[in-house]
Design a protein around this motif. Structure first.
Motif, PDB file in Angstrom:
ATOM      1  N   CYS A 128       8.790   0.033  11.516  1.00 21.02           N
ATOM      2  CA  CYS A 128       8.257  -1.099  11.780  1.00 21.02           C
ATOM      3  C   CYS A 128       8.347  -2.227  10.786  1.00 21.02           C
ATOM      4  CB  CYS A 128       7.340  -0.962   9.956  1.00 21.02           C
ATOM      5  SG  CYS A 128       7.872  -0.185   9.163  1.00 21.02           S
TER       6      CYS A 128
ATOM      7  N   ARG B 196      -5.256   4.747  10.004  1.00 22.54           N
ATOM      8  CA  ARG B 196      -5.078   3.393  10.373  1.00 22.54           C
ATOM      9  C   ARG B 196      -6.090   3.464  11.811  1.00 22.54           C
ATOM     10  NH1 ARG B 196      -1.997   0.652   6.460  1.00 22.54           N
ATOM     11  NH2 ARG B 196      -2.210   1.505   4.513  1.00 22.54           N
TER      12      ARG B 196
ATOM     13  N   ASP C  76       2.103  -5.844   2.711  1.00 24.52           N
ATOM     14  CA  ASP C  76       2.594  -5.282   3.487  1.00 24.52           C
ATOM     15  C   ASP C  76       3.147  -6.304   4.663  1.00 24.52           C
ATOM     16  OD1 ASP C  76       2.616  -2.727   2.294  1.00 24.52           O
ATOM     17  OD2 ASP C  76       0.788  -3.194   1.994  1.00 24.52           O
TER      18      ASP C  76
ATOM     19  N   LEU D 213       0.841  -1.230   0.171  1.00 21.93           N
ATOM     20  CA  LEU D 213      -0.764  -0.179  -0.043  1.00 21.93           C
ATOM     21  C   LEU D 213       0.472   1.265   0.328  1.00 21.93           C
ATOM     22  CD1 LEU D 213      -2.795  -0.681   2.685  1.00 21.93           C
ATOM     23  CD2 LEU D 213      -3.238  -0.373   0.188  1.00 21.93           C
TER      24      LEU D 213
ATOM     25  N   ARG E 249      -4.397  -5.805   5.205  1.00 22.43           N
ATOM     26  CA  ARG E 249      -3.508  -6.342   6.265  1.00 22.43           C
ATOM     27  C   ARG E 249      -4.599  -7.101   7.339  1.00 22.43           C
ATOM     28  NH1 ARG E 249       1.013  -1.915   7.718  1.00 22.43           N
ATOM     29  NH2 ARG E 249       1.841  -3.831   8.187  1.00 22.43           N
TER      30      ARG E 249
ATOM     31  N   HIS F   1       1.862   7.131   9.958  1.00 25.27           N
ATOM     32  CA  HIS F   1       1.291   6.882  11.327  1.00 25.27           C
ATOM     33  C   HIS F   1       2.298   7.847  12.537  1.00 25.27           C
ATOM     34  CE1 HIS F   1       1.488   2.126   9.490  1.00 25.27           C
ATOM     35  NE2 HIS F   1       0.212   2.416   9.673  1.00 25.27           N
TER      36      HIS F   1
ATOM     37  N   GLU G 271       5.395  -4.854  12.909  1.00 26.84           N
ATOM     38  CA  GLU G 271       5.202  -3.671  13.505  1.00 26.84           C
ATOM     39  C   GLU G 271       3.449  -3.366  13.954  1.00 26.84           C
ATOM     40  OE1 GLU G 271       7.394  -0.304  15.371  1.00 26.84           O
ATOM     41  OE2 GLU G 271       6.172   0.298  13.571  1.00 26.84           O
ATOM     42  N   ASP G 272       3.168  -3.169  12.726  1.00 25.88           N
ATOM     43  CA  ASP G 272       1.566  -3.099  12.379  1.00 25.88           C
ATOM     44  C   ASP G 272       1.013  -3.543  13.207  1.00 25.88           C
ATOM     45  OD1 ASP G 272       2.187  -0.450  11.988  1.00 25.88           O
ATOM     46  OD2 ASP G 272       2.587  -1.492   9.683  1.00 25.88           O
TER      47      ASP G 272
ATOM     48  N   LEU H 165       7.643   1.972   0.418  1.00 33.42           N
ATOM     49  CA  LEU H 165       6.524   1.240   0.459  1.00 33.42           C
ATOM     50  C   LEU H 165       5.796   1.990   2.208  1.00 33.42           C
ATOM     51  CD1 LEU H 165       7.008  -2.406  -0.801  1.00 33.42           C
ATOM     52  CD2 LEU H 165       5.639  -0.685  -1.661  1.00 33.42           C
TER      53      LEU H 165
HETATM   54  C1  CIR Z   1       1.418   0.608   4.620  1.00 31.24           C
HETATM   55  O1  CIR Z   1       0.702   1.289   3.879  1.00 31.24           O
HETATM   56  O2  CIR Z   1       0.147  -0.357   5.675  1.00 31.24           O
HETATM   57  C2  CIR Z   1       2.840  -0.012   4.309  1.00 31.24           C
HETATM   58  N1  CIR Z   1       2.812  -0.077   2.891  1.00 31.24           N
HETATM   59  C3  CIR Z   1       3.626   0.087   5.161  1.00 31.24           C
HETATM   60  C4  CIR Z   1       3.394  -0.327   6.849  1.00 31.24           C
HETATM   61  C5  CIR Z   1       4.710   0.550   7.238  1.00 31.24           C
HETATM   62  N2  CIR Z   1       4.805   0.876   8.859  1.00 31.24           N
HETATM   63  C6  CIR Z   1       4.568   0.802   9.528  1.00 31.24           C
HETATM   64  O3  CIR Z   1       5.618   2.022   9.515  1.00 31.24           O
HETATM   65  N3  CIR Z   1       4.366   0.658  10.993  1.00 31.24           N
END
Ligand code: CIR
Length: 266
Positions: free
Chosen positions: A255, A140, A69, A26, A94, A170, A74-75, A249
């Motif tokens: 992350c 998010r 992704d 994403l 996700r 984020h 970490e997300d 990305l």
């Molecule tokens: C996203 O848009 O979810 C991923 N392309 C990037 C996520 C990066 N995550 C983060 O900085 N914690």
């Protein structure tokens, strides 16, 4: 919610191998530029090696190859002390990423709960400084996600502080913290610097992201040499890593792993 005794010990980092479809990850604030998946895999291996060289044990969360992704592990979970809260990512693509993370933290014995609908929360929106947990309310993470985070961690002794996030993906795309608790960020991207008791501006966007490796060592993107120099001038030892394919990305050094610092000995 249950909270069984953790099995790990010392500094442990969860990581997740990049998915074959990484290049389709994403994008929210950046224009798409081609991602070299082979180079990304090499960079990921070097990132993991850097954690290990600095005393971290790493555990690979099972791959989620259908999710482009998923490397941004970490997300999918927030860990406070030894309690792990599985998130509910704010991007639908996700959502399937959390199942493997849940299995990994369950094996470690530190699962305490999950963010549930209609709440959404990405781990990248959560910055912990001691017992203060800053949570970004942005694209998010919604208000219900913030409420559920509070409900999970305030009884354990945390103080949850919500921060508006608008200019970046984020909260931790904008700010992270040094070992002494000073928050660092690149000012054009920080919506509310006044919320942080001590704030140090850094000259590059990628310089806003550090992983505390231990003592005075800071993992930082090699795309932020001037910020690394600033941090070195303050007595820290920056450890640069090239994560350029992930930065395309909107990823950053934080992350690509989940750090668990407080697991008691087995
Ligand atoms: C996203 O848009 O979810 C991923 N392309 C990037 C996520 C990066 N995550 C983060 O900085 N914690």
């Amino acid at each position: 919610m249950n909270n069984t005794r953790p099995l790990g010990a010392g500094r442990l980092a969860l990581v997740r191998r990049p998915a074959p479809g990484l290049a389709d990850g994403l994008l929210t604030h950046l224009a798409r530029t081609p991602v070299d998946t082979a180079a990304a895999l090499r960079q990921w291996e070097e990132y993991v090696a850097a954690l290990r060289e600095h005393g971290w044990r790493t555990i690979e969360v099972e791959p989620a190859d259908e999710c482009p992704d998923s490397v941004f592990v970490e997300d999918t979970v927030v860990v406070y002390r030894s309690a792990a809260l599985i998130t509910r990512p704010g991007a639908d693509s996700r959502l399937p990423e959390t199942a493997g993370t849940e299995r990994a933290v369950t094996r470690l014995g530190c699962l305490v709960g999950r963010i549930t609908a209609p709440g959404t929360l990405d781990g990248g929106d959560v910055l912990k400084i001691g017992d203060t947990i800053y949570v970004g309310r942005g694209g998010r993470t919604n208000a219900e996600g913030v409420r559920q985070l509070r409900a999970a961690f305030e009884p354990l002794g945390a103080r949850v502080v919500a921060v508006p996030v608008g200019s970046v993906l984020h909260l931790k795309s904008a700010v992270t913290a040094l070992p002494d608790g000073t928050v660092i960020g690149h000012p054009p991207l920080v919506d509310a610097p006044g919320l942080f008791p001590r704030f140090l501006p850094v000259p590059e966007e990628a310089g806003a992201h550090v992983v505390l490796l231990g003592d005075d060592r800071l993992l930082i993107s090699s795309a932020a040499p001037r910020s690394a120099e600033l941090l070195a001038s303050l007595g820290y030892r920056p450890v640069p890593v090239d994560i350029g394919e992930f930065e395309k990305l909107e990823g950053c050094v934080t992350c690509l792993s989940v750090r668990l610092r407080d697991l008691p000995p087995a």
